[in-house]
Design a protein around this motif. Structure first.
Motif: not given
Lengths: 533, 214
Positions: A98-100, A104, A162, A226-227, A229-231
């Motif tokens: 998981d990227r996020r 972290r 991002a 924070w939301t 981050l995975d993008r």
């Protein structure tokens, strides 16, 4: 335990021994020592801000704080800001994890850094505005405001990394912040002085409310970041991590030149250029033309360079508005007064001298930095002479031609600085700017010497002094070039120190010494070619 | 056919870190000749090239280039061109501008810039910064800059590095043309095909000594 935590635990179990009580003791002791070291300056700072601020200095002071904030935003954007260690970038980023979760830890580091820098900015702002009453409330509000600004700004930088839409906003935000600093500096000592004074003496509840609103906005931005981050694309993270890795390497080996080259090469790697015909010039000038063309292709950097010429005038304004010669301070505060005022005179002299020395230091370092912006060709050939050998131009002739641009840059910067100090009244009326012109050869010599210096020699001894350990190799490296510029600018420094009514003698001295320093440097450089790899 | 020797190496010995790399190497290169030094990694090819360029002093023996000992001074580099590792490119200049700079500092360049761009297959990337080129394209640019400028001696350390097979053939023809014009080439190479295509004399370095190879 999440998959990322499992991977990290596995790596830790192979690479490190288990933590013992000695590790905990060492960590605790280290933290206690740091706290003890910081307590004294912190209490001094707190005592210093408990005062009524001087409205005359407020505009310049706030401008410096806002400028520092703009610098923080620019550095965050330049560094990534989200980066990974080279091992994580290699093994964890390009994996199904998981990227996020992978990001972290760096995100937490960014948050902590933002909190520390934000607190410092808040205290800095309060030091400028002063705390006439309710010190605790004002201090808390100032720190919350600073932390909110810093974390919000960092969140904005993460969002820009991002998402393309946020990226389009990040640049203008930084430019607007710089423009705001300039506006405060310009208007703070004039029309807006009353407004700033009113803001400084506003009720603490108003400041607390402002801090509260800022904190809520910052929290929303941090949550959004924070939301997002995975993008962040893996490609962006890899590029940022590579840059951060180089920065760490440069810091560990204490070789900032490597970092500068890495940033420079990276800049040009992504640019689309259009070739322009090389001008027909004599061979040494044709070689030196490379620096002129490079600088012409970085107009933004040139503009920032010229804008920094306002800093000495700003610093002088923050320090009271004038750079009085120590003799003049003594005459003003002690002349005709009873002997009991000797202590007051000494204090005023010391303050004036400190301000003068600070301004002179800024002028020397700034002038040298401005001149150094035109020495990349000499720096490149100094690091790797292979291309210079192919070109076959003699080193003395090449250096002489290459001295023109740094001389011009240093002269323009110093002329702007001295002109600014004269216009704002920090210096008495007179042709001070001519000293900037005559200092050009000395600045060029210093900048070329800096460009051609060898890497720092870390095998040189470290000397223990009451102020701490001094690594002589690093000091010698840092002073290479500064020494020549300082020597060549002695008449300028003397003129600032004594502030004579007639500047003629100092101008002549500066012209002669500057030219002599550059001539001697060129003669030495031509006689003793650099050692070969 | 052999004219006056341009490069003379007599009983040269070099030791690096206690390891004897060259032990009594003899070599003579005539004007207009191409010599390709071959041998395994560590045989001393690059070391000998650096000695010929005056960048390393031999522990023993004698080296003469163009009638005198090689010296790292501008007068020497006006006649001798050396390429080894990748060049440190000037920031902010394109491929074409690097070539124009080289032509501008030499009063009589061997070729004009357009000709060089065409010969080295760089026309399509003429406006690119060298950092944006592939490894092979950067090597072409290094060779283009070396062959654009006038020189009497070319010292090339693995010129085939990163080049595709097709361009190696073209490079061999360019080097042969350079030698036919009176230039002298000494190169260290791992590509016997390049040496053969350039009609060069092969010299094998092994055990610190030079031997003529077929």
């Amino acid at each position: 335990m999440s998959p990322v935590a499992e991977v990290r635990a596995l790596v830790r179990s192979r690479g490190r021994r288990p933590r013992s009580w000695i590790d905990l003791y060492s960590t605790g002791l280290g933290l206690a020592v740091v706290a003890a070291m910081l307590s004294q300056p912190a209490s001094t700072l707190l005592a210093a801000i408990t005062r009524q601020a001087d409205p005359a200095r407020m505009g310049a002071g706030i401008a410096l704080v806002v400028l520092a904030y703009a610098g923080f935003l620019a550095v965050a954007r330049m560094m990534g800001p989200v980066t990974l260690s080279s091992a994580d970038a290699t093994w964890l980023l390009l994996s199904p994890l998981d990227r996020r979760a992978v990001l972290r830890r760096p995100a937490g580091v960014l948050l902590a850094v933002s909190v520390v820098i934000g607190a410092a900015l808040g205290v800095g702002l309060l030091a400028v505005l002063g705390t006439p009453d309710h010190t605790a409330v004002r201090l808390a509000a100032g720190m919350v405001l600073g932390i909110a600004a810093a974390t919000g700004g960092m969140a904005l930088a993460v969002l820009a990394q991002a998402l393309r839409t946020w990226d389009a906003w990040a640049g203008p935000v930084i430019v607007t912040t710089v423009a705001l600093a300039a506006a405060v500096a310009l208007l703070g000592s004039g029309p807006a002085r009353r407004f700033l004074a009113a803001a400084a003496s506003a009720p603490p509840t108003l400041g607390a409310a402002l801090a509260g609103v800022s904190a809520v906005l910052a929290a929303l931005l941090v949550r959004r970041a924070w939301t997002a981050l995975d993008r962040i694309p893996a490609r962006t993270l890899l590029t940022a991590s590579t840059g951060a890795g180089r920065a760490v390497g440069a810091a560990v080996t204490m070789d900032p030149e490597a970092l500068a080259w890495s940033a420079e090469d990276e800049h040009w790697r992504g640019r689309v250029l259009r070739s322009r015909r090389w001008p027909a010039l004599p061979a040494p000038m044709a070689l030196a033309w490379q620096d002129w063309r490079r600088l012409g292709r970085r107009p933004g950097r040139l503009a920032v360079l010229l804008m920094t010429a306002a800093l000495p005038a700003l610093a002088a304004q923050t320090g009271g508005g004038s750079l009085e010669a120590p003799a003049a301070v003594a005459a003003r505060t002690g002349g005709g007064s009873p002997p009991g005022t000797a202590a007051t005179t000494a204090l005023a002299e010391a303050g004036g001298l400190a301000g003068l020395m600070l301004t002179m230091g800024i002028m020397l370092v700034g002038g040298l930095a401005a001149a150094a912006a035109g020495t990349w060709g000499a720096r490149r050939d100094g690091d790797d002479p292979a291309l210079a050998r192919l070109l076959g131009v003699g080193p003395r002739r090449a250096l002489a031609a290459r001295a023109l641009l740094p001389g011009l840059l240093g002269a323009v910067w110093l002329v702007l600085v001295l002109g600014g100090l004269t216009v704002t009244g920090a210096l008495p009326a007179g042709p001070w700017w001519l000293l900037g012109v005559t200092a050009a050869p000395a600045l060029a010599a210093g900048a070329l010497r800096t460009a051609r210096r060898r890497p720092a020699d870390h095998t040189m001894p470290v000397i223990d002094t009451p102020m701490g350990a001094i690594p002589t190799g690093l000091v010698a490296w840092a002073m290479t070039g500064v020494d020549l510029a300082a020597l060549g600018c002695l008449p300028l420094a003397a003129a600032l120190f004594f502030q004579p009514v007639a500047l003629g003698g100092f101008l002549a001295g500066q012209a002669v010494l500057g030219a002599a320093v550059l001539s001697a440097y060129l003669a030495g450089a031509g006689r003793a070619p650099r050692a070969l790899p | 056919m052999v004219s006056e020797p341009i490069i003379v190496v007599r009983a040269v010995e070099v030791t690096l870190g206690g390891n004897p790399v060259l032990q009594g190497v003899d070599l003579e290169v005539a004007r207009g000749e191409i010599v390709a030094m071959t041998g395994p990694n560590g045989a001393g090819k690059s070391t000998l090239l650096r000695c010929l360029a005056g960048l390393r002093t031999a522990d023993a023996g004698e080296i003469t280039v163009l009638g005198g000992p090689p010296r790292d001074v501008p007068a020497f580099w006006r006649d001798v061109a050396l390429t080894g590792d990748e060049l440190a490119w000037y920031p902010g200049l394109t491929v074409r501008e690097h070539l124009e700079l080289m032509a501008a500092v030499h009063s009589t360049p061997r070729m004009d810039v357009e000709e060089v761009l065409d010969a080295f297959g760089l026309e399509q990337r003429a406006d690119a910064a060298p950092f944006a080129l592939s490894t092979g394209q950067r090597q072409r640019l290094v060779l283009a800059m070396t062959l654009l400028r006038p020189s009497r001696v070319l010292l090339l350390d693995e010129p085939e590095r990163g080049l595709d097979a097709e361009f190696r053939e073209r490079l061999a023809a360019i080097l042969a043309d350079y030698a036919a014009g009176g230039g002298t080439v000494v190169m260290a190479t791992h590509d016997p095909g390049l040496a053969g295509a350039a009609r060069g004399r092969r010299v094998a370095l092994a055990d610190g000594r030079a031997r003529s190879a077929v």
